[in-house]
Design a protein around this motif. Structure first.
Motif, PDB file in Angstrom:
ATOM      1  N   GLN A  12       1.660  22.525  33.393  1.00 33.53           N
ATOM      2  CA  GLN A  12       0.177  23.060  33.485  1.00 33.53           C
ATOM      3  C   GLN A  12      -0.245  23.382  34.692  1.00 33.53           C
ATOM      4  O   GLN A  12      -1.285  24.504  34.862  1.00 33.53           O
ATOM      5  CB  GLN A  12      -0.466  21.904  32.751  1.00 33.53           C
ATOM      6  N   ASN A  28      -2.183  26.828  33.103  1.00 32.01           N
ATOM      7  CA  ASN A  28      -2.352  26.928  31.644  1.00 32.01           C
ATOM      8  C   ASN A  28      -2.278  25.544  31.000  1.00 32.01           C
ATOM      9  O   ASN A  28      -1.364  24.871  31.147  1.00 32.01           O
ATOM     10  CB  ASN A  28      -1.369  27.725  30.974  1.00 32.01           C
ATOM     11  N   PRO A  29      -3.603  25.009  30.341  1.00 36.23           N
ATOM     12  CA  PRO A  29      -3.660  23.849  29.885  1.00 36.23           C
ATOM     13  C   PRO A  29      -2.748  23.570  28.675  1.00 36.23           C
ATOM     14  O   PRO A  29      -2.630  22.627  27.895  1.00 36.23           O
ATOM     15  CB  PRO A  29      -5.020  23.715  29.204  1.00 36.23           C
ATOM     16  N   GLU A  38       3.686  22.914  27.974  1.00 34.90           N
ATOM     17  CA  GLU A  38       4.345  21.512  27.643  1.00 34.90           C
ATOM     18  C   GLU A  38       5.641  21.885  27.032  1.00 34.90           C
ATOM     19  O   GLU A  38       6.100  23.088  26.635  1.00 34.90           O
ATOM     20  CB  GLU A  38       3.599  21.069  26.285  1.00 34.90           C
ATOM     21  N   SER A  83      -0.299  32.869  33.090  1.00 34.34           N
ATOM     22  CA  SER A  83      -1.335  31.943  32.768  1.00 34.34           C
ATOM     23  C   SER A  83      -2.399  32.287  31.652  1.00 34.34           C
ATOM     24  O   SER A  83      -2.970  31.696  31.162  1.00 34.34           O
ATOM     25  CB  SER A  83      -2.572  32.003  34.088  1.00 34.34           C
ATOM     26  N   LEU A 119       2.123  17.765  26.310  1.00 34.90           N
ATOM     27  CA  LEU A 119       0.680  18.322  26.253  1.00 34.90           C
ATOM     28  C   LEU A 119      -0.373  17.563  26.410  1.00 34.90           C
ATOM     29  O   LEU A 119      -1.562  17.486  27.079  1.00 34.90           O
ATOM     30  CB  LEU A 119       0.557  19.035  24.843  1.00 34.90           C
ATOM     31  N   HIS A 142      -3.845  15.708  29.731  1.00 37.00           N
ATOM     32  CA  HIS A 142      -5.548  15.819  29.284  1.00 37.00           C
ATOM     33  C   HIS A 142      -6.096  14.566  29.366  1.00 37.00           C
ATOM     34  O   HIS A 142      -7.104  14.204  29.687  1.00 37.00           O
ATOM     35  CB  HIS A 142      -5.474  16.671  28.024  1.00 37.00           C
TER      36      HIS A 142
END
Length: 330
Positions: free
Chosen positions: A76, A81-82, A85, A140, A258, A262
């Protein structure tokens, strides 16, 4: 928030989950029997269950979960880019495909060769996915990156199916490994995986200020003296190595990479000096929680760990896609 409070909370959660993992299963093992098995060993049923089944799967979940959590953070960061994964981008599939080819065509049982093949497969697949995404519209962009990753993952998964169907001798063993999970895994691979994870964590600690700069745009990072392309490639290599060793131990396990970063960012700390250990700890906690839950969802049978992780990962993926779309529209 105190600086190390999130770390302490996650460590306490992991310790609690590890204790639960040693106690529960088809048969609940009382604390006295667990302690006796750990301290004295033995060949009775309780000792065998604890020492040969529950301790190994707990250790695998801790190390693999932490490695995947950190791999997700690195991906990420490198792509800004969130949604990046290892499972969604096909990197796990690349590692799995390389191991399947090695085992089927050479028949090797060498753990070091299996781990090396997984790392090389993960690295080559990562380079392919990011090359495709970059040529299409930039790494991105969540849509381009996910499309490239899903396409490559589907292609490699089809290749895996063709290879294992053609070799019935290894089909059953490989299908079990490819299902992904932490139970009944070769613990000796942890002796290879654990030092690799430690080395990558140390490297990330040294790279932390550079990773912070990389989260800005390329022009800003370059103005700060960061060799953007070199650092990005280094980070991708580190992430691929973590994904490769994880797949070699537990098979392809998705969504931890992923969710864990977060969860780590919920601490409010934006610096990678904090995010690196937090993502590692969050990944271990997620893996342990999923492994424990998998033992009871369809009790007395055991559900695939990947199903439990998808229950968390898919809603998170949809939420992040929606948030990214709304952000772009604004």
């Amino acid at each position: 928030m105190p600086r190390y409070l999130p770390h302490v909370i996650l460590i306490a959660v992991i310790a609690l989950l590890a204790i639960i993992s040693l106690h529960v299963g088809i048969r609940f093992t009382p604390s006295a029997e667990v302690w006796r098995a750990l301290s004295q060993g033995g060949d009775d049923q309780a000792a065998l269950i604890v020492n040969t089944l529950r301790v190994p799967r707990t250790a695998v979940a801790l190390i693999v979960g932490g490695a995947l959590g950190l791999a997700g953070l690195l991906l990420q960061t490198a792509t800004r880019n969130p949604l990046a994964e290892p499972g969604l981008l096909g990197i796990n599939a690349g590692a799995g495909f390389a191991v399947v080819l090695l085992v089927v065509f050479t028949g090797t049982g060498s753990l070091s060769l299996i781990a090396l093949a997984a790392c090389l497969g993960a690295l080559l697949c990562a380079l392919l996915v990011f090359s495709l995404a970059f040529s299409a519209g930039g790494i991105s962009s969540p849509s381009y990156l996910l499309l490239a990753g899903v396409t490559i993952a589907a292609l490699l998964s089809s290749g895996i199916q063709i290879v294992i169907v053609a070799d019935e001798r290894t089909m059953e063993e490989l299908i079990f490994w490819l299902s992904g999970g932490f139970a009944d895994r070769d613990v000796e691979l942890l002796y290879l995986a654990a030092p690799v994870v430690v080395l990558v964590v140390v490297a990330c600690r040294f790279l932390a200020p550079t990773l912070d700069a990389l989260m800005t745009d390329d022009a800003t990072a370059g103005a700060l003296g960061v060799p953007v392309l070199k650092v990005r490639m280094t980070v991708l290599v580190l992430a691929a190595i973590l994904a490769g060793v994880s797949v070699s131990v537990a098979g392809p396990v998705a969504f931890i990479g992923l969710a864990a970063p977060h969860l780590a960012r919920l601490s409010g700390f934006p610096e990678h000096r904090q995010l690196v250990p937090l993502s590692l700890l969050a990944g271990s906690a997620l893996a342990l929680a999923a492994d424990i839950a998998a033992r009871f969802i369809i009790y007395p049978s055991e559900a695939p760990v990947g199903v439990l992780l998808a229950v968390v990962g898919v809603p998170m993926l949809l939420y992040l896609l929606q948030r990214k779309r709304l952000g772009a529209a604004a």
